[in-house]
Design a protein around this motif. Structure first.
Motif, short mmCIF file in Angstrom:
data_model
loop_
_atom_site.label_atom_id
_atom_site.label_comp_id
_atom_site.label_asym_id
_atom_site.label_seq_id
_atom_site.Cartn_x
_atom_site.Cartn_y
_atom_site.Cartn_z
N ASN A 1 0.83 -1.20 0.00
CA ASN A 1 0.00 0.00 0.00
C ASN A 1 0.87 1.26 0.00
OD1 ASN A 1 -2.21 -1.56 0.00
ND2 ASN A 1 -2.66 -1.35 2.18
N HIS B 1 -3.39 -0.21 -2.52
CA HIS B 1 -4.27 0.81 -1.93
C HIS B 1 -3.51 2.11 -1.76
CE1 HIS B 1 -7.97 -1.30 -0.84
NE2 HIS B 1 -8.41 -0.08 -0.58
N ILE C 1 -3.33 5.41 0.17
CA ILE C 1 -3.85 5.96 1.42
C ILE C 1 -3.38 7.41 1.53
CG2 ILE C 1 -3.75 5.79 3.94
CD1 ILE C 1 -3.32 2.67 3.35
#
Ligand SMILES: *[C@@H]1O[C@H](CO)[C@@H](O)[C@H](O)[C@H]1NC(C)=O
Ligand SMILES: *[C@@H]1O[C@H](CO)[C@@H](O)[C@H](O)[C@H]1NC(C)=O
Ligand SMILES: *[C@@H]1O[C@H](CO)[C@@H](O)[C@H](O)[C@H]1NC(C)=O
Ligand SMILES: *[C@@H]1O[C@H](CO)[C@@H](O)[C@H](O)[C@H]1NC(C)=O
Ligand SMILES: *[C@@H]1O[C@H](CO)[C@@H](O)[C@H](O)[C@H]1NC(C)=O
Ligand SMILES: *[C@@H]1O[C@H](CO)[C@@H](O)[C@H](O)[C@H]1NC(C)=O
Length: 355
Positions: A45, A130, A132
Motif C-alpha cells: 500500500n 491501496h 492511502i
C-alpha cells in the motif's frame, strides 16, 4: 465495465475494436493476490500526504505483452496511452521490468484501490495497491471567546479534520495546579461554572501525520462583588485618614460610600474617593470630630451588590510628634513608633509588678 468507464471519459477513443482489445484488462472476478502471482508484482500500500505525489509501481517481465493502470474500474493508462483526463496523472516508466505512473498533488478523493493489470502469454493478471492519503490535523470549528455568569453551564466545542481522524483534547490553562481539568473529547461541558474555572482553554488536535493544531478560547465568568476584610481605622483629629474597601467582582465593581444614609461625593467636605481596580479609598485630608462614625462601602456590578461598614474612630493625638495642624497618615511610621513606646511602657509596668 472498466473499459466502459474509460470510454465514457474519452468517447473519442471508444472505438469498438480498441475497447474489445482491452477487455482482457478488466479484472475478472477476484483479483489475483500479489503474493500468489509471480507477475505483475505491485508494491505494498502507498501512503502519501495530501498535496504530495504518489508513485504506483508495477514490476513486470519480458513475457508481458500488455499493461495498464486502473483507478477502481477506470483505466488511467494503457501502455503509453493516457486514458485519464486528469493532468495530475503521468506515466513514469514503461520498460520491460517496470510499469509505473505518478499522481501529482494527491487529494483525499484519490484514496482507494488502484489496479495494475497485465497480459502474459494471453493470460490476464491483476495486482492491487491501496493509495492511502494522509491529512494533517486541522481545527475547523471552535467556540469563540465567551462570557457567562457564574453557575451557568458552558459547552466548548472543537471540531477537527484530518486523516487519520485526529484525537481532540481540552485543557484549562489558567487552572491552578490540579484544578486544570482535561477532556479527551471534542466537547468540553462545564455545568455550574465557577469563577476559578474562568480563563484560557486550549484545544489540541493530534494525529501522527504532522504537528498538532492548537487553538485557544477565553472564558470569562461574571460574578457579583464580595468585599474582603473591611478594616476599621483609627485616626486622630487633624490627621489624614484613609478608609479602604476592596471588592472582587467580574465585571469590576463600582463603588459608593455612605455615612449613615447620606451618599458621599468626591471633593465635598474635604474627602476624596478614588477607585482603582478592585480597590476604593475614601480619604479625609484633615480629620475633624464630625468625621468619626460608621461608613458604608457599597460595591456594585451588573450581577448584584454588597456592602460593608467601616468605622473611622478617634485615637488620642500623639502629643510630641503631631503638633496642631500637622497632617499625617493614620498608618504612618510615627504612629507605629508611638505604639511601640506605649507597648514598652506596658511591658515595663508588668515586670515591675511581677518582681
Ligand atoms: C492495504 O490497504 C487496504 C485498505 O486499507 C487493507 O485492507 C490492506 O490490508 C492493506 N494491505 C497491506 C499489505 O497493508
Ligand atoms: C480516482 O477515482 C476517484 C473516484 O472516481 C476520483 O475521485 C479520483 O479523482 C480518481 N483519481 C485519479 C488519480 O484518477
Ligand atoms: C461551528 O459549529 C457550530 C455548532 O455546531 C455551528 O452552529 C456553526 O455553524 C459552525 N461554524 C462553522 C464555521 O462551521
Ligand atoms: C454600622 O452601620 C451598620 C448599618 O449601617 C450596622 O449594621 C453596624 O452594626 C454599624 N456598626 C456599628 C459599630 O455601629
Ligand atoms: C447593605 O446591605 C443590606 C443587606 O445586604 C441592605 O439591606 C442595605 O440596604 C445595604 N446598604 C446600602 C447602603 O446599600
Ligand atoms: C485642619 O482643620 C483644623 C480645624 O478646622 C484647622 O485648624 C487646621 O488648620 C487644618 N489643618 C490643615 C493642614 O488644613
Amino acid at each position: 465495465m472498466g473499459v466502459g468507464g474509460g470510454c465514457l471519459v474519452l468517447p473519442w477513443r471508444c472505438l469498438v475494436v480498441l475497447c474489445l482489445r482491452l477487455l482482457f484488462l478488466v479484472p475478472a472476478g477476484v483479483p489475483v493476490r500479489s503474493g500468489e502471482a509471480t507477475f505483475p508484482k505491485a508494491m505494498d500500500n502507498v501512503t502519501v500526504k495530501q498535496g504530495e505525489s504518489a508513485t504506483l509501481r508495477c514490476t513486470v517481465d519480458d513475457r508481458v505483452t500488455r499493461v495498464a493502470w486502473l483507478n477502481r474500474s477506470t483505466i488511467l493508462y494503457a501502455g503509453n496511452d493516457k486514458w485519464s483526463i486528469d493532468d495530475r496523472v503521468v506515466i513514469l516508466t514503461n520498460t520491460k521490468t517496470q510499469y509505473s505512473i505518478r499522481i501529482h498533488n494527491v487529494d483525499i478523493y484519490d484514496e482507494g484501490p488502484y489496479t495494475c493489470s497485465v497480459q502474459t502469454d494471453n493470460h490476464p493478471k491483476t495486482s492491487r495497491v491501496h493509495l492511502i492519503v494522509q491529512v494533517p490535523p486541522q481545527i475547523i470549528n471552535i467556540t469563540s471567546d465567551i462570557t457567562v455568569n457564574e453557575g451557568s453551564s458552558v459547552t466548548l466545542l472543537c471540531l477537527a479534520f484530518g486523516r487519520p481522524e485526529p484525537t481532540v483534547t481540552w485543557k484549562h490553562l489558567s487552572g491552578k495546579e490540579g484544578q486544570g481539568f482535561i477532556s479527551d473529547d471534542e466537547y468540553l461541558e462545564i455545568t455550574g461554572i465557577t469563577r476559578d474555572q474562568s480563563g484560557e482553554y486550549e484545544c489540541t488536535a493530534v494525529n501522527d501525520v504532522a504537528a498538532p493544531d492548537i487553538r485557544r478560547v477565553k472564558v470569562t465568568v461574571n460574578y457579583p462583588p464580595s468585599i474582603s476584610n473591611p478594616k476599621n481605622t483609627g485616626v486622630s483629629v487633624g490627621q489624614k485618614g484613609i478608609l479602604r474597601c476592596e471588592a472582587s467582582a467580574v465585571p469590576v465593581a463600582e463603588f459608593q460610600w455612605f455615612k449613615e444614609d447620606t451618599r458621599l461625593a468626591n471633593g465635598l467636605d474635604g474627602v476624596r474617593i478614588e477607585n482603582k481596580g478592585r480597590m476604593s479609598t475614601l480619604t479625609f485630608f484633615n480629620v475633624s470630630e464630625k468625621d468619626y462614625g460608621n461608613y458604608t462601602c457599597v460595591a456594585i456590578n451588573k450581577l448584584g451588590n454588597t456592602n460593608a461598614s467601616i468605622i473611622l474612630y478617634e485615637i488620642s493625638e500623639p502629643p510630641a510628634l503631631a503638633g496642631p495642624g500637622a497632617v499625617h497618615d493614620g498608618n504612618s511610621a510615627a504612629s507605629r513608633a508611638m505604639a511601640c513606646v506605649w507597648l514598652s511602657g506596658a511591658l515595663l509596668a508588668y515586670f515591675l509588678l511581677k518582681f
